[in-house]
Design a protein around this motif. Structure first.
Motif, PDB file in Angstrom:
ATOM      1  N   LEU A 152     -11.316 -26.893   2.048  1.00 41.19           N
ATOM      2  CA  LEU A 152     -11.986 -28.099   2.514  1.00 41.19           C
ATOM      3  C   LEU A 152     -13.432 -27.818   2.882  1.00 41.19           C
ATOM      4  CD1 LEU A 152      -9.189 -29.796   4.682  1.00 41.19           C
ATOM      5  CD2 LEU A 152     -10.041 -30.544   2.458  1.00 41.19           C
ATOM      6  N   THR A 153     -13.672 -26.642   3.514  1.00 41.35           N
ATOM      7  CA  THR A 153     -15.046 -26.259   3.860  1.00 41.35           C
ATOM      8  C   THR A 153     -15.879 -26.067   2.604  1.00 41.35           C
ATOM      9  OG1 THR A 153     -14.235 -25.170   5.868  1.00 41.35           O
ATOM     10  CG2 THR A 153     -16.456 -24.581   5.092  1.00 41.35           C
ATOM     11  N   PHE A 154     -15.270 -25.435   1.590  1.00 38.93           N
ATOM     12  CA  PHE A 154     -15.967 -25.212   0.329  1.00 38.93           C
ATOM     13  C   PHE A 154     -16.305 -26.537  -0.353  1.00 38.93           C
ATOM     14  CE2 PHE A 154     -15.529 -24.802  -4.320  1.00 38.93           C
ATOM     15  CZ  PHE A 154     -16.599 -23.968  -4.573  1.00 38.93           C
ATOM     16  N   LEU A 155     -15.330 -27.473  -0.375  1.00 38.73           N
ATOM     17  CA  LEU A 155     -15.567 -28.774  -0.986  1.00 38.73           C
ATOM     18  C   LEU A 155     -16.628 -29.568  -0.239  1.00 38.73           C
ATOM     19  CD1 LEU A 155     -11.889 -29.837  -1.837  1.00 38.73           C
ATOM     20  CD2 LEU A 155     -13.662 -29.127  -3.444  1.00 38.73           C
ATOM     21  N   ALA A 156     -16.620 -29.443   1.096  1.00 38.37           N
ATOM     22  CA  ALA A 156     -17.622 -30.140   1.898  1.00 38.37           C
ATOM     23  C   ALA A 156     -19.021 -29.614   1.580  1.00 38.37           C
ATOM     24  CB  ALA A 156     -17.302 -29.978   3.384  1.00 38.37           C
ATOM     25  N   ALA A 157     -19.134 -28.282   1.420  1.00 40.81           N
ATOM     26  CA  ALA A 157     -20.427 -27.693   1.085  1.00 40.81           C
ATOM     27  C   ALA A 157     -20.902 -28.158  -0.282  1.00 40.81           C
ATOM     28  CB  ALA A 157     -20.322 -26.162   1.127  1.00 40.81           C
ATOM     29  N   ARG A 158     -19.988 -28.200  -1.249  1.00 37.63           N
ATOM     30  CA  ARG A 158     -20.354 -28.659  -2.577  1.00 37.63           C
ATOM     31  C   ARG A 158     -20.807 -30.127  -2.554  1.00 37.63           C
ATOM     32  NH1 ARG A 158     -21.091 -25.198  -6.693  1.00 37.63           N
ATOM     33  NH2 ARG A 158     -20.305 -26.765  -8.163  1.00 37.63           N
ATOM     34  N   TRP A 159     -20.145 -30.929  -1.749  1.00 36.52           N
ATOM     35  CA  TRP A 159     -20.507 -32.338  -1.623  1.00 36.52           C
ATOM     36  C   TRP A 159     -21.897 -32.504  -1.035  1.00 36.52           C
ATOM     37  CZ3 TRP A 159     -19.502 -36.845  -3.497  1.00 36.52           C
ATOM     38  CH2 TRP A 159     -19.877 -38.011  -2.805  1.00 36.52           C
ATOM     39  N   GLU A 160     -22.200 -31.693  -0.012  1.00 36.15           N
ATOM     40  CA  GLU A 160     -23.528 -31.756   0.607  1.00 36.15           C
ATOM     41  C   GLU A 160     -24.603 -31.346  -0.391  1.00 36.15           C
ATOM     42  OE1 GLU A 160     -23.478 -29.445   4.150  1.00 36.15           O
ATOM     43  OE2 GLU A 160     -22.154 -30.821   5.231  1.00 36.15           O
ATOM     44  N   ASN A 161     -24.319 -30.307  -1.211  1.00 35.83           N
ATOM     45  CA  ASN A 161     -25.281 -29.880  -2.221  1.00 35.83           C
ATOM     46  C   ASN A 161     -25.526 -30.985  -3.251  1.00 35.83           C
ATOM     47  OD1 ASN A 161     -25.591 -27.351  -1.068  1.00 35.83           O
ATOM     48  ND2 ASN A 161     -23.981 -26.401  -2.339  1.00 35.83           N
ATOM     49  N   PHE A 162     -24.448 -31.680  -3.617  1.00 41.27           N
ATOM     50  CA  PHE A 162     -24.567 -32.784  -4.571  1.00 41.27           C
ATOM     51  C   PHE A 162     -25.428 -33.907  -4.008  1.00 41.27           C
ATOM     52  CE2 PHE A 162     -22.913 -36.969  -5.913  1.00 41.27           C
ATOM     53  CZ  PHE A 162     -23.279 -36.922  -7.257  1.00 41.27           C
ATOM     54  N   LEU A 163     -25.181 -34.260  -2.727  1.00 38.99           N
ATOM     55  CA  LEU A 163     -25.973 -35.315  -2.095  1.00 38.99           C
ATOM     56  C   LEU A 163     -27.440 -34.910  -1.988  1.00 38.99           C
ATOM     57  CD1 LEU A 163     -23.594 -36.561   0.757  1.00 38.99           C
ATOM     58  CD2 LEU A 163     -24.093 -37.675  -1.413  1.00 38.99           C
ATOM     59  N   TYR A 164     -27.690 -33.597  -1.672  1.00 42.63           N
ATOM     60  CA  TYR A 164     -29.066 -33.106  -1.554  1.00 42.63           C
ATOM     61  C   TYR A 164     -29.785 -33.194  -2.898  1.00 42.63           C
ATOM     62  CZ  TYR A 164     -33.000 -29.964  -0.699  1.00 42.63           C
ATOM     63  OH  TYR A 164     -34.255 -29.423  -0.595  1.00 42.63           O
ATOM     64  N   SER A 165     -29.068 -32.803  -3.969  1.00 41.92           N
ATOM     65  CA  SER A 165     -29.660 -32.876  -5.314  1.00 41.92           C
ATOM     66  C   SER A 165     -29.946 -34.320  -5.714  1.00 41.92           C
ATOM     67  CB  SER A 165     -28.713 -32.233  -6.332  1.00 41.92           C
ATOM     68  OG  SER A 165     -28.458 -30.880  -6.009  1.00 41.92           O
ATOM     69  N   LEU A 166     -28.996 -35.207  -5.367  1.00 42.19           N
ATOM     70  CA  LEU A 166     -29.172 -36.630  -5.700  1.00 42.19           C
ATOM     71  C   LEU A 166     -30.355 -37.219  -4.933  1.00 42.19           C
ATOM     72  CD1 LEU A 166     -27.814 -38.876  -7.384  1.00 42.19           C
ATOM     73  CD2 LEU A 166     -26.511 -39.495  -5.356  1.00 42.19           C
ATOM     74  N   THR A 167     -30.534 -36.806  -3.660  1.00 42.93           N
ATOM     75  CA  THR A 167     -31.658 -37.298  -2.855  1.00 42.93           C
ATOM     76  C   THR A 167     -32.973 -36.803  -3.416  1.00 42.93           C
ATOM     77  OG1 THR A 167     -30.239 -37.293  -0.907  1.00 42.93           O
ATOM     78  CG2 THR A 167     -32.587 -37.472  -0.521  1.00 42.93           C
ATOM     79  N   GLY A 168     -32.951 -35.554  -3.931  1.00 39.82           N
ATOM     80  CA  GLY A 168     -34.179 -34.968  -4.460  1.00 39.82           C
ATOM     81  C   GLY A 168     -34.687 -35.702  -5.696  1.00 39.82           C
ATOM     82  N   LEU A 169     -33.799 -36.341  -6.435  1.00 41.59           N
ATOM     83  CA  LEU A 169     -34.215 -37.061  -7.631  1.00 41.59           C
ATOM     84  C   LEU A 169     -35.069 -38.279  -7.310  1.00 41.59           C
ATOM     85  CD1 LEU A 169     -30.925 -36.986  -9.736  1.00 41.59           C
ATOM     86  CD2 LEU A 169     -32.983 -35.626 -10.111  1.00 41.59           C
ATOM     87  N   PHE A 170     -34.876 -38.841  -6.117  1.00 43.82           N
ATOM     88  CA  PHE A 170     -35.579 -40.092  -5.750  1.00 43.82           C
ATOM     89  C   PHE A 170     -36.664 -39.869  -4.724  1.00 43.82           C
ATOM     90  CE2 PHE A 170     -31.282 -41.210  -7.084  1.00 43.82           C
ATOM     91  CZ  PHE A 170     -31.557 -42.166  -8.040  1.00 43.82           C
ATOM     92  N   SER A 171     -36.890 -38.584  -4.302  1.00 44.62           N
ATOM     93  CA  SER A 171     -37.921 -38.312  -3.295  1.00 44.62           C
ATOM     94  C   SER A 171     -39.224 -37.846  -3.966  1.00 44.62           C
ATOM     95  CB  SER A 171     -37.420 -37.234  -2.323  1.00 44.62           C
ATOM     96  OG  SER A 171     -37.151 -36.025  -3.019  1.00 44.62           O
TER      97      SER A 171
END
Length: 404
Positions: free
Chosen positions: A385-404
Protein backbone atom coordinates in the motif's frame (compact mmCIF):
# COMPACT_ATOMS: atom_id res chain seq x y z
CA UNK A 1 -72.43 -6.32 -20.66
CA UNK A 2 -69.40 -4.99 -18.87
CA UNK A 3 -68.06 -1.50 -19.70
CA UNK A 4 -65.06 -1.34 -21.96
CA UNK A 5 -61.69 -0.79 -20.37
CA UNK A 6 -58.70 1.01 -21.82
CA UNK A 7 -55.21 -0.16 -20.81
CA UNK A 8 -53.80 2.15 -18.13
CA UNK A 9 -50.64 2.91 -20.14
CA UNK A 10 -52.71 3.98 -23.15
CA UNK A 11 -55.08 6.08 -21.04
CA UNK A 12 -52.11 7.99 -19.62
CA UNK A 13 -50.63 8.70 -23.07
CA UNK A 14 -53.90 9.48 -24.86
CA UNK A 15 -56.38 11.62 -22.91
CA UNK A 16 -59.05 10.99 -25.56
CA UNK A 17 -59.23 7.35 -24.51
CA UNK A 18 -61.97 7.67 -21.91
CA UNK A 19 -62.38 5.08 -19.24
CA UNK A 20 -65.09 4.27 -16.73
CA UNK A 21 -68.21 6.25 -15.82
CA UNK A 22 -66.71 9.28 -14.13
CA UNK A 23 -65.83 11.50 -17.11
CA UNK A 24 -68.49 11.03 -19.76
CA UNK A 25 -69.92 8.14 -21.76
CA UNK A 26 -68.52 4.68 -21.27
CA UNK A 27 -66.33 3.76 -24.23
CA UNK A 28 -63.28 4.60 -26.27
CA UNK A 29 -62.79 7.64 -28.50
CA UNK A 30 -59.84 7.26 -30.87
CA UNK A 31 -58.73 7.24 -34.54
CA UNK A 32 -59.97 4.27 -36.57
CA UNK A 33 -57.80 2.34 -39.05
CA UNK A 34 -59.19 -0.55 -41.09
CA UNK A 35 -57.77 -3.31 -43.27
CA UNK A 36 -59.04 -6.76 -44.15
CA UNK A 37 -55.53 -8.17 -43.65
CA UNK A 38 -54.33 -7.89 -40.05
CA UNK A 39 -50.70 -8.19 -41.17
CA UNK A 40 -51.03 -5.10 -43.37
CA UNK A 41 -52.94 -3.13 -40.76
CA UNK A 42 -50.32 -3.56 -38.05
CA UNK A 43 -47.85 -1.67 -40.26
CA UNK A 44 -50.09 1.45 -40.10
CA UNK A 45 -51.46 1.28 -36.60
CA UNK A 46 -50.43 3.87 -34.02
CA UNK A 47 -50.78 3.60 -30.23
CA UNK A 48 -54.35 4.30 -29.19
CA UNK A 49 -55.98 3.49 -32.55
CA UNK A 50 -59.13 1.44 -32.96
CA UNK A 51 -58.29 -1.46 -35.29
CA UNK A 52 -60.91 -2.81 -37.71
CA UNK A 53 -60.06 -6.22 -39.18
CA UNK A 54 -61.62 -9.16 -41.01
CA UNK A 55 -59.91 -12.12 -39.36
CA UNK A 56 -61.60 -15.45 -38.70
CA UNK A 57 -60.04 -17.22 -35.70
CA UNK A 58 -57.48 -14.61 -34.59
CA UNK A 59 -54.23 -16.46 -33.97
CA UNK A 60 -51.76 -15.64 -31.23
CA UNK A 61 -49.13 -14.02 -33.48
CA UNK A 62 -51.68 -11.58 -34.91
CA UNK A 63 -53.00 -10.79 -31.43
CA UNK A 64 -49.49 -10.16 -30.12
CA UNK A 65 -48.86 -7.80 -33.03
CA UNK A 66 -52.04 -5.85 -32.22
CA UNK A 67 -51.09 -5.64 -28.56
CA UNK A 68 -47.58 -4.49 -29.48
CA UNK A 69 -49.09 -1.69 -31.61
CA UNK A 70 -50.92 -0.44 -28.51
CA UNK A 71 -54.44 -0.46 -29.98
CA UNK A 72 -57.26 0.75 -27.76
CA UNK A 73 -59.85 -1.65 -29.25
CA UNK A 74 -60.30 -4.27 -31.98
CA UNK A 75 -63.38 -4.58 -34.18
CA UNK A 76 -63.60 -7.82 -36.14
CA UNK A 77 -65.96 -8.24 -39.08
CA UNK A 78 -65.54 -12.01 -38.72
CA UNK A 79 -65.79 -14.30 -35.68
CA UNK A 80 -62.66 -14.19 -33.56
CA UNK A 81 -63.42 -17.77 -32.47
CA UNK A 82 -65.36 -19.72 -35.08
CA UNK A 83 -65.34 -22.94 -33.06
CA UNK A 84 -63.21 -24.92 -35.54
CA UNK A 85 -60.30 -25.11 -33.08
CA UNK A 86 -59.21 -23.36 -29.85
CA UNK A 87 -57.25 -20.40 -31.24
CA UNK A 88 -55.29 -18.32 -28.76
CA UNK A 89 -55.58 -14.74 -30.03
CA UNK A 90 -58.87 -13.48 -28.52
CA UNK A 91 -57.92 -14.51 -25.00
CA UNK A 92 -54.61 -12.66 -25.31
CA UNK A 93 -56.37 -9.46 -26.43
CA UNK A 94 -58.87 -9.51 -23.59
CA UNK A 95 -56.17 -10.30 -21.01
CA UNK A 96 -54.28 -7.25 -22.29
CA UNK A 97 -57.33 -5.11 -21.48
CA UNK A 98 -58.18 -4.46 -25.14
CA UNK A 99 -61.92 -4.46 -25.96
CA UNK A 100 -62.81 -6.99 -28.67
CA UNK A 101 -66.00 -6.66 -30.72
CA UNK A 102 -66.99 -9.51 -33.06
CA UNK A 103 -69.31 -9.88 -36.08
CA UNK A 104 -69.19 -6.17 -36.91
CA UNK A 105 -71.15 -4.94 -39.95
CA UNK A 106 -68.96 -5.61 -43.04
CA UNK A 107 -69.93 -2.18 -44.42
CA UNK A 108 -67.66 -0.64 -41.79
CA UNK A 109 -64.78 -0.79 -44.29
CA UNK A 110 -66.59 1.62 -46.62
CA UNK A 111 -68.15 3.77 -43.91
CA UNK A 112 -64.99 4.83 -42.05
CA UNK A 113 -62.07 6.91 -43.26
CA UNK A 114 -58.45 6.25 -42.38
CA UNK A 115 -57.61 8.00 -39.11
CA UNK A 116 -61.16 9.28 -38.51
CA UNK A 117 -61.82 9.80 -34.79
CA UNK A 118 -64.90 7.84 -33.71
CA UNK A 119 -66.36 6.55 -30.46
CA UNK A 120 -66.76 2.88 -29.57
CA UNK A 121 -69.39 2.34 -26.91
CA UNK A 122 -70.75 -1.04 -25.78
CA UNK A 123 -70.00 -2.70 -29.11
CA UNK A 124 -71.34 0.20 -31.20
CA UNK A 125 -69.09 2.45 -33.31
CA UNK A 126 -70.48 5.99 -33.36
CA UNK A 127 -69.84 9.15 -35.36
CA UNK A 128 -71.48 11.62 -33.02
CA UNK A 129 -74.95 10.12 -32.59
CA UNK A 130 -74.81 8.25 -35.92
CA UNK A 131 -74.29 4.47 -35.72
CA UNK A 132 -71.48 3.53 -38.10
CA UNK A 133 -71.33 -0.17 -37.22
CA UNK A 134 -72.11 -2.49 -34.37
CA UNK A 135 -71.18 -5.98 -33.22
CA UNK A 136 -70.99 -8.29 -30.24
CA UNK A 137 -68.57 -7.33 -27.49
CA UNK A 138 -66.54 -10.24 -26.12
CA UNK A 139 -65.28 -10.65 -22.58
CA UNK A 140 -63.33 -13.25 -20.63
CA UNK A 141 -66.46 -15.33 -19.93
CA UNK A 142 -67.71 -15.44 -23.52
CA UNK A 143 -64.25 -16.28 -24.85
CA UNK A 144 -63.80 -19.08 -22.32
CA UNK A 145 -67.18 -20.55 -23.26
CA UNK A 146 -66.27 -20.41 -26.97
CA UNK A 147 -62.89 -22.04 -26.28
CA UNK A 148 -64.53 -24.90 -24.38
CA UNK A 149 -66.87 -25.50 -27.32
CA UNK A 150 -63.94 -25.34 -29.76
CA UNK A 151 -61.94 -27.91 -27.76
CA UNK A 152 -64.91 -30.27 -27.94
CA UNK A 153 -64.54 -30.41 -31.73
CA UNK A 154 -60.76 -30.72 -31.68
CA UNK A 155 -60.84 -34.35 -32.85
CA UNK A 156 -62.30 -33.24 -36.20
CA UNK A 157 -59.42 -30.81 -36.68
CA UNK A 158 -56.89 -33.49 -35.79
CA UNK A 159 -58.36 -35.78 -38.45
CA UNK A 160 -58.19 -32.96 -41.01
CA UNK A 161 -54.59 -32.21 -39.99
CA UNK A 162 -53.64 -35.88 -40.48
CA UNK A 163 -55.33 -35.95 -43.91
CA UNK A 164 -53.50 -32.78 -44.97
CA UNK A 165 -50.22 -34.28 -43.79
CA UNK A 166 -50.69 -37.37 -45.96
CA UNK A 167 -51.71 -35.26 -48.96
CA UNK A 168 -48.62 -33.07 -48.60
CA UNK A 169 -46.40 -36.16 -48.30
CA UNK A 170 -47.77 -37.52 -51.59
CA UNK A 171 -47.19 -34.23 -53.42
CA UNK A 172 -43.75 -33.42 -52.02
CA UNK A 173 -42.20 -36.84 -51.41
CA UNK A 174 -39.21 -36.15 -53.69
CA UNK A 175 -38.51 -32.81 -52.01
CA UNK A 176 -38.85 -34.23 -48.50
CA UNK A 177 -36.97 -37.49 -49.04
CA UNK A 178 -34.30 -36.62 -51.60
CA UNK A 179 -34.22 -32.81 -51.52
CA UNK A 180 -35.13 -32.61 -55.21
CA UNK A 181 -35.97 -29.02 -56.12
CA UNK A 182 -33.95 -27.24 -53.40
CA UNK A 183 -32.05 -24.42 -55.18
CA UNK A 184 -28.35 -23.71 -54.68
CA UNK A 185 -27.50 -20.63 -52.65
CA UNK A 186 -24.34 -18.50 -52.52
CA UNK A 187 -24.14 -18.23 -48.74
CA UNK A 188 -21.68 -20.75 -47.28
CA UNK A 189 -23.50 -22.97 -44.76
CA UNK A 190 -21.65 -26.31 -44.91
CA UNK A 191 -20.65 -27.38 -41.38
CA UNK A 192 -21.93 -24.18 -39.73
CA UNK A 193 -24.76 -23.45 -37.31
CA UNK A 194 -27.85 -21.76 -38.77
CA UNK A 195 -30.26 -19.53 -36.84
CA UNK A 196 -33.74 -19.32 -38.42
CA UNK A 197 -35.91 -16.48 -37.11
CA UNK A 198 -39.65 -16.28 -37.68
CA UNK A 199 -41.58 -13.39 -36.17
CA UNK A 200 -43.68 -15.80 -34.13
CA UNK A 201 -44.28 -16.64 -30.48
CA UNK A 202 -41.82 -15.07 -27.98
CA UNK A 203 -39.27 -14.33 -30.70
CA UNK A 204 -37.95 -11.20 -28.96
CA UNK A 205 -37.30 -12.97 -25.66
CA UNK A 206 -35.65 -15.94 -27.35
CA UNK A 207 -33.35 -13.81 -29.52
CA UNK A 208 -32.26 -11.94 -26.39
CA UNK A 209 -31.65 -15.24 -24.58
CA UNK A 210 -29.46 -16.43 -27.46
CA UNK A 211 -27.06 -13.46 -27.47
CA UNK A 212 -24.22 -15.42 -25.86
CA UNK A 213 -24.72 -18.30 -28.30
CA UNK A 214 -24.75 -15.93 -31.30
CA UNK A 215 -21.61 -14.16 -30.08
CA UNK A 216 -19.72 -17.44 -29.65
CA UNK A 217 -20.84 -19.48 -32.68
CA UNK A 218 -21.67 -16.70 -35.17
CA UNK A 219 -24.36 -18.77 -36.95
CA UNK A 220 -25.66 -18.06 -40.44
CA UNK A 221 -28.81 -16.00 -39.86
CA UNK A 222 -31.93 -16.63 -41.92
CA UNK A 223 -34.90 -14.30 -41.53
CA UNK A 224 -38.27 -15.65 -42.63
CA UNK A 225 -40.31 -12.69 -43.95
CA UNK A 226 -40.74 -10.36 -40.95
CA UNK A 227 -38.09 -12.36 -39.11
CA UNK A 228 -35.51 -10.36 -41.08
CA UNK A 229 -36.76 -7.16 -39.44
CA UNK A 230 -36.74 -8.93 -36.07
CA UNK A 231 -33.03 -9.63 -36.54
CA UNK A 232 -32.34 -6.03 -37.52
CA UNK A 233 -34.25 -4.78 -34.47
CA UNK A 234 -32.08 -7.01 -32.27
CA UNK A 235 -28.90 -5.57 -33.82
CA UNK A 236 -28.06 -8.38 -36.23
CA UNK A 237 -27.91 -8.51 -40.03
CA UNK A 238 -29.60 -11.48 -41.73
CA UNK A 239 -27.45 -13.43 -44.20
CA UNK A 240 -30.48 -14.84 -46.03
CA UNK A 241 -34.11 -13.69 -46.23
CA UNK A 242 -36.73 -16.28 -47.20
CA UNK A 243 -40.43 -15.75 -47.84
CA UNK A 244 -43.09 -14.26 -50.07
CA UNK A 245 -41.86 -10.78 -49.03
CA UNK A 246 -45.25 -9.35 -48.13
CA UNK A 247 -44.18 -8.41 -44.60
CA UNK A 248 -40.50 -7.49 -45.04
CA UNK A 249 -39.42 -3.84 -44.88
CA UNK A 250 -37.47 -2.17 -47.66
CA UNK A 251 -34.69 -1.60 -45.13
CA UNK A 252 -34.34 -5.35 -44.58
CA UNK A 253 -34.31 -6.03 -48.32
CA UNK A 254 -31.48 -3.52 -48.75
CA UNK A 255 -29.30 -4.91 -45.94
CA UNK A 256 -27.25 -7.08 -48.30
CA UNK A 257 -28.82 -10.45 -47.47
CA UNK A 258 -29.29 -13.15 -50.09
CA UNK A 259 -32.97 -13.25 -51.10
CA UNK A 260 -34.94 -16.47 -51.66
CA UNK A 261 -38.52 -16.12 -52.87
CA UNK A 262 -40.96 -18.81 -51.75
CA UNK A 263 -43.09 -19.57 -54.81
CA UNK A 264 -46.13 -21.74 -55.42
CA UNK A 265 -45.57 -25.22 -56.82
CA UNK A 266 -46.63 -24.06 -60.27
CA UNK A 267 -43.86 -21.45 -60.25
CA UNK A 268 -45.94 -18.36 -59.47
CA UNK A 269 -44.05 -16.03 -57.13
CA UNK A 270 -46.04 -12.89 -56.18
CA UNK A 271 -43.15 -11.56 -54.09
CA UNK A 272 -40.80 -11.56 -57.07
CA UNK A 273 -42.45 -8.49 -58.63
CA UNK A 274 -41.76 -6.35 -55.56
CA UNK A 275 -38.10 -7.35 -55.57
CA UNK A 276 -37.80 -6.67 -59.29
CA UNK A 277 -39.36 -3.22 -58.86
CA UNK A 278 -36.79 -2.46 -56.13
CA UNK A 279 -33.94 -3.73 -58.28
CA UNK A 280 -33.09 -6.79 -56.17
CA UNK A 281 -32.11 -10.18 -57.55
CA UNK A 282 -33.52 -13.29 -55.92
CA UNK A 283 -33.55 -17.09 -56.06
CA UNK A 284 -36.96 -18.77 -56.54
CA UNK A 285 -37.84 -21.84 -54.45
CA UNK A 286 -41.17 -23.48 -55.50
CA UNK A 287 -42.65 -25.46 -52.61
CA UNK A 288 -46.09 -26.27 -51.25
CA UNK A 289 -45.27 -25.71 -47.58
CA UNK A 290 -44.70 -22.59 -45.52
CA UNK A 291 -41.77 -20.18 -45.73
CA UNK A 292 -40.30 -21.48 -42.48
CA UNK A 293 -40.25 -24.97 -44.05
CA UNK A 294 -38.39 -23.56 -47.04
CA UNK A 295 -35.81 -21.99 -44.71
CA UNK A 296 -35.25 -25.26 -42.85
CA UNK A 297 -34.91 -27.28 -46.06
CA UNK A 298 -32.45 -24.74 -47.47
CA UNK A 299 -30.27 -24.93 -44.36
CA UNK A 300 -30.44 -28.72 -44.18
CA UNK A 301 -29.69 -29.22 -47.88
CA UNK A 302 -26.74 -26.79 -47.68
CA UNK A 303 -25.13 -28.92 -44.96
CA UNK A 304 -25.86 -27.05 -41.75
CA UNK A 305 -24.48 -28.89 -38.71
CA UNK A 306 -27.15 -27.44 -36.40
CA UNK A 307 -30.35 -25.48 -37.01
CA UNK A 308 -31.69 -23.28 -34.22
CA UNK A 309 -35.27 -22.10 -34.77
CA UNK A 310 -36.76 -18.98 -33.18
CA UNK A 311 -40.47 -18.15 -33.37
CA UNK A 312 -41.38 -21.21 -35.43
CA UNK A 313 -44.28 -23.58 -34.79
CA UNK A 314 -43.34 -26.50 -32.56
CA UNK A 315 -46.40 -27.78 -30.71
CA UNK A 316 -49.74 -29.18 -31.84
CA UNK A 317 -51.48 -26.22 -30.23
CA UNK A 318 -49.42 -23.84 -32.35
CA UNK A 319 -50.02 -25.81 -35.54
CA UNK A 320 -53.78 -25.67 -35.00
CA UNK A 321 -53.69 -22.05 -33.80
CA UNK A 322 -52.40 -20.95 -37.20
CA UNK A 323 -55.46 -22.58 -38.73
CA UNK A 324 -53.91 -23.46 -42.06
CA UNK A 325 -53.81 -26.75 -43.91
CA UNK A 326 -50.26 -25.90 -44.96
CA UNK A 327 -49.04 -26.34 -41.39
CA UNK A 328 -48.92 -30.09 -42.07
CA UNK A 329 -45.80 -29.41 -44.14
CA UNK A 330 -44.04 -27.96 -41.10
CA UNK A 331 -44.65 -31.16 -39.19
CA UNK A 332 -43.09 -33.28 -41.95
CA UNK A 333 -40.23 -30.84 -42.54
CA UNK A 334 -39.26 -31.14 -38.90
CA UNK A 335 -39.20 -34.92 -39.24
CA UNK A 336 -36.97 -34.58 -42.30
CA UNK A 337 -34.46 -32.24 -40.64
CA UNK A 338 -34.36 -34.50 -37.60
CA UNK A 339 -32.09 -34.13 -34.59
CA UNK A 340 -30.07 -31.21 -35.99
CA UNK A 341 -33.11 -28.97 -35.40
CA UNK A 342 -33.30 -27.29 -32.00
CA UNK A 343 -36.15 -25.00 -30.96
CA UNK A 344 -35.03 -21.87 -29.13
CA UNK A 345 -38.64 -21.33 -28.12
CA UNK A 346 -38.88 -21.18 -24.36
CA UNK A 347 -35.19 -20.59 -23.74
CA UNK A 348 -36.02 -17.25 -22.17
CA UNK A 349 -38.62 -18.92 -19.95
CA UNK A 350 -36.46 -21.92 -19.09
CA UNK A 351 -33.64 -19.83 -17.68
CA UNK A 352 -33.46 -16.24 -16.55
CA UNK A 353 -30.62 -15.04 -14.38
CA UNK A 354 -31.70 -14.38 -10.80
CA UNK A 355 -28.63 -12.22 -10.18
CA UNK A 356 -29.13 -8.59 -11.12
CA UNK A 357 -26.27 -6.35 -12.38
CA UNK A 358 -26.49 -4.30 -9.18
CA UNK A 359 -26.00 -7.44 -7.12
CA UNK A 360 -22.88 -8.31 -9.12
CA UNK A 361 -21.57 -4.75 -8.70
CA UNK A 362 -22.12 -4.91 -4.96
CA UNK A 363 -20.31 -8.27 -4.83
CA UNK A 364 -17.30 -6.83 -6.69
CA UNK A 365 -17.23 -3.78 -4.42
CA UNK A 366 -17.37 -5.99 -1.32
CA UNK A 367 -14.55 -8.16 -2.67
CA UNK A 368 -12.33 -5.13 -3.34
CA UNK A 369 -13.04 -3.77 0.13
CA UNK A 370 -12.11 -7.13 1.65
CA UNK A 371 -8.80 -7.16 -0.26
CA UNK A 372 -7.95 -3.60 0.88
CA UNK A 373 -8.75 -4.36 4.54
CA UNK A 374 -6.72 -7.60 4.41
CA UNK A 375 -3.78 -5.80 2.81
CA UNK A 376 -3.89 -2.99 5.35
CA UNK A 377 -3.98 -5.46 8.25
CA UNK A 378 -0.81 -7.39 7.25
CA UNK A 379 2.81 -6.09 7.26
CA UNK A 380 3.36 -7.18 3.66
CA UNK A 381 0.13 -5.53 2.61
CA UNK A 382 1.14 -2.28 4.27
CA UNK A 383 4.41 -2.30 2.29
CA UNK A 384 2.46 -2.74 -0.96
CA UNK A 385 0.00 0.00 0.00
CA UNK A 386 2.89 2.36 0.79
CA UNK A 387 4.47 1.54 -2.56
CA UNK A 388 1.19 2.14 -4.42
CA UNK A 389 0.66 5.41 -2.57
CA UNK A 390 4.14 6.58 -3.61
CA UNK A 391 3.49 5.65 -7.23
CA UNK A 392 0.19 7.53 -7.13
CA UNK A 393 1.87 10.65 -5.77
CA UNK A 394 4.51 10.46 -8.52
CA UNK A 395 1.75 10.18 -11.12
CA UNK A 396 -0.07 13.21 -9.72
CA UNK A 397 3.22 15.18 -9.62
CA UNK A 398 3.94 14.32 -13.26
CA UNK A 399 0.38 15.23 -14.26
CA UNK A 400 0.67 18.59 -12.43
CA UNK A 401 3.97 19.29 -14.15
CA UNK A 402 2.32 19.06 -17.57
CA UNK A 403 0.07 22.05 -16.81
CA UNK A 404 2.52 24.19 -14.80
Amino acid sequence: MQPMKVPTALAARFPKLRRGKTDGPVGVTAPVRADRRTKNLTKRLKPGDIAVIDHVDIDRVSAEALVACGVSAVLNVASSISGRYPNLGPQLLVEAGIPLVDDVDPEVFTRVQEGEVLRLENGVLLRGDEVVAKGVEQDAQSIEAAMIEARAGLSVQLEAFAANTMEYLKRERELLIDGVGVPDIATEIEGRHVLIVVRGYHYREDIAALRSYIREYRPVMIGVDGGADALLEAGYRPDIIVGDFDSVSDKALACGAELVVHAYRDGRAPGLKRLSDLGHEAIVFPATGTSEDVAMMLADDAGASLIVAVGTHATLEEFLDKGRAGMASTFLTRLRVGSKLIDAKGVSRLYRSRISPWTLLALVAASLLTIVVAAYSSPVGQVYLTFLAARWENFLYSLTGLFS
